[in-house]
Design a protein around this motif. Structure first.
Motif, PDB file in Angstrom:
ATOM      1  N   GLN A  89       6.165 -36.567  -1.238  1.00 39.02           N
ATOM      2  CA  GLN A  89       6.505 -36.508   0.178  1.00 39.02           C
ATOM      3  C   GLN A  89       6.160 -35.147   0.756  1.00 39.02           C
TER       4      GLN A  89
ATOM      5  N   LYS B 282       2.460 -35.004   1.350  1.00 41.72           N
ATOM      6  CA  LYS B 282       2.036 -35.738   2.547  1.00 41.72           C
ATOM      7  C   LYS B 282       2.346 -34.940   3.811  1.00 41.72           C
ATOM      8  N   ASP B 283       3.512 -34.284   3.828  1.00 38.78           N
ATOM      9  CA  ASP B 283       3.867 -33.480   4.996  1.00 38.78           C
ATOM     10  C   ASP B 283       2.934 -32.284   5.144  1.00 38.78           C
TER      11      ASP B 283
ATOM     12  N   GLN C 119       3.829 -31.783  14.365  1.00 33.88           N
ATOM     13  CA  GLN C 119       2.729 -32.733  14.546  1.00 33.88           C
ATOM     14  C   GLN C 119       2.331 -32.888  16.006  1.00 33.88           C
TER      15      GLN C 119
ATOM     16  N   ARG D 159      10.585 -38.069  14.190  1.00 34.94           N
ATOM     17  CA  ARG D 159       9.469 -37.236  13.762  1.00 34.94           C
ATOM     18  C   ARG D 159       9.511 -35.864  14.445  1.00 34.94           C
TER      19      ARG D 159
ATOM     20  N   LEU E 241      10.328 -32.732  11.683  1.00 38.80           N
ATOM     21  CA  LEU E 241       9.173 -31.880  11.409  1.00 38.80           C
ATOM     22  C   LEU E 241       9.076 -30.718  12.387  1.00 38.80           C
TER      23      LEU E 241
ATOM     24  N   ARG F 268      -0.320 -33.211   6.687  1.00 41.12           N
ATOM     25  CA  ARG F 268      -0.212 -33.401   8.130  1.00 41.12           C
ATOM     26  C   ARG F 268      -0.346 -32.085   8.882  1.00 41.12           C
TER      27      ARG F 268
END
Length: 275
Positions: A122, A125-126, A202, A194, A198, A129
């Motif tokens: 995980q 994946k972050d 993003q 999200r 985060l 991004r």
């Protein structure tokens, strides 16, 4: 470099050279953005996030202690059970019948190791991004971790652990959700999760994200201020959201139209002052 920017740098140096840092003054300066020259942002973030105490005299010992804790974390958490390096003072441990990769015992070190892999996936994946190819992430640090960087060591590094999993090197789709009014039945959690988890990383380019974080970290109630930033983002495109249909509004928040983060932060500050 403008004279105004030089003056701001001087203001930060004046605060940071004191034997005891005036936290409120540092917060006030940092809220409007921290200069990146001379490692100022790095140092200010450490203080604002309580990584370093306000007393300058203890910084050297605290940093040494924190780096030792980090090294200990590496040895305990991201090194495969049964593998060690003799010249680092750790003897090799052989796999035994009591503890092996197929051991179903929940207390097994191998069981913990495989569960850690799920978390590492995980994290990987972050990180993807956040566009790790940007030069910001390619800079050498003053204190590199030789335990991880050495390709010849016997330890299985974090990078290798991620690459060896089933989901290795997968490109994560930037799945963005939108928001509309209640008649269109789009709930806040569809987009707010999200944004909040985060820290808006993003939604904007990395330099703008860092500028937002300056204000977030400088605010005493930083997570409350994050909510205000998100509200400000919606308020600034309110008219467009009210006029748009489901598809249009989804597109708006998939590619947020306002790129001036200072405008967003100013609106968030207005909301905070009006409370």
């Amino acid at each position: 470099m403008s004279s105004l920017h030089k003056s701001r740098i001087a203001d930060f140096h004046d605060v940071l050279k004191e034997p005891t840092i005036a936290l409120e003054k540092l917060r006030e300066l940092s809220f409007s953005g921290i200069p990146c020259e001379g490692g100022l942002r790095c140092l200010c973030w450490k203080i604002l996030l309580n990584y370093l105490p306000l007393e300058r005299a203890s910084w050297t010992s605290i940093l040494a202690k924190q780096r030792e804790l980090y090294s200990q974390f590496l040895r305990e958490m991201i090194i495969q059970p049964g593998i060690a390096k003799a010249n680092m003072g750790v003897s090799r441990e052989d796999v035994t019948f009591e503890d092996h990769p197929l051991n179903p015992n929940p207390d097994s070190r191998w069981n913990t190791y495989f569960k850690d892999n799920e978390v590492l996936l995980q994290i990987d994946k972050d990180v993807r991004r956040l566009c790790p190819d940007i030069s910001f992430f390619q800079r050498a640090t003053e204190y590199p971790c030789l335990l991880i960087l050495d390709p010849q060591n016997e330890f299985e590094t974090l990078r290798k652990r991620v690459e060896q999993t089933t989901l290795k090197s997968q490109t994560v789709a930037r799945n963005r959700s939108g928001v509309t009014n209640q008649e269109q039945n789009i709930k806040p959690q569809f987009f707010a999760f999200r944004w909040l988890t985060l820290l808006l990383s993003q939604e904007f380019l990395l330099p703008d994200v860092i500028r937002i974080w300056d204000s977030l970290f400088a605010d005493d109630n930083r997570f409350d201020f994050l909510l205000l930033v998100c509200c400000a983002m919606l308020i600034l495109i309110r008219e467009q959201l009210l006029e748009g249909d489901f598809t249009v509004n989804m597109r708006l928040l998939q590619d947020y139209p306002i790129t001036d983060v200072c405008q967003i932060l100013q609106k968030a500050k207005e909301l905070q002052d009006s409370k």
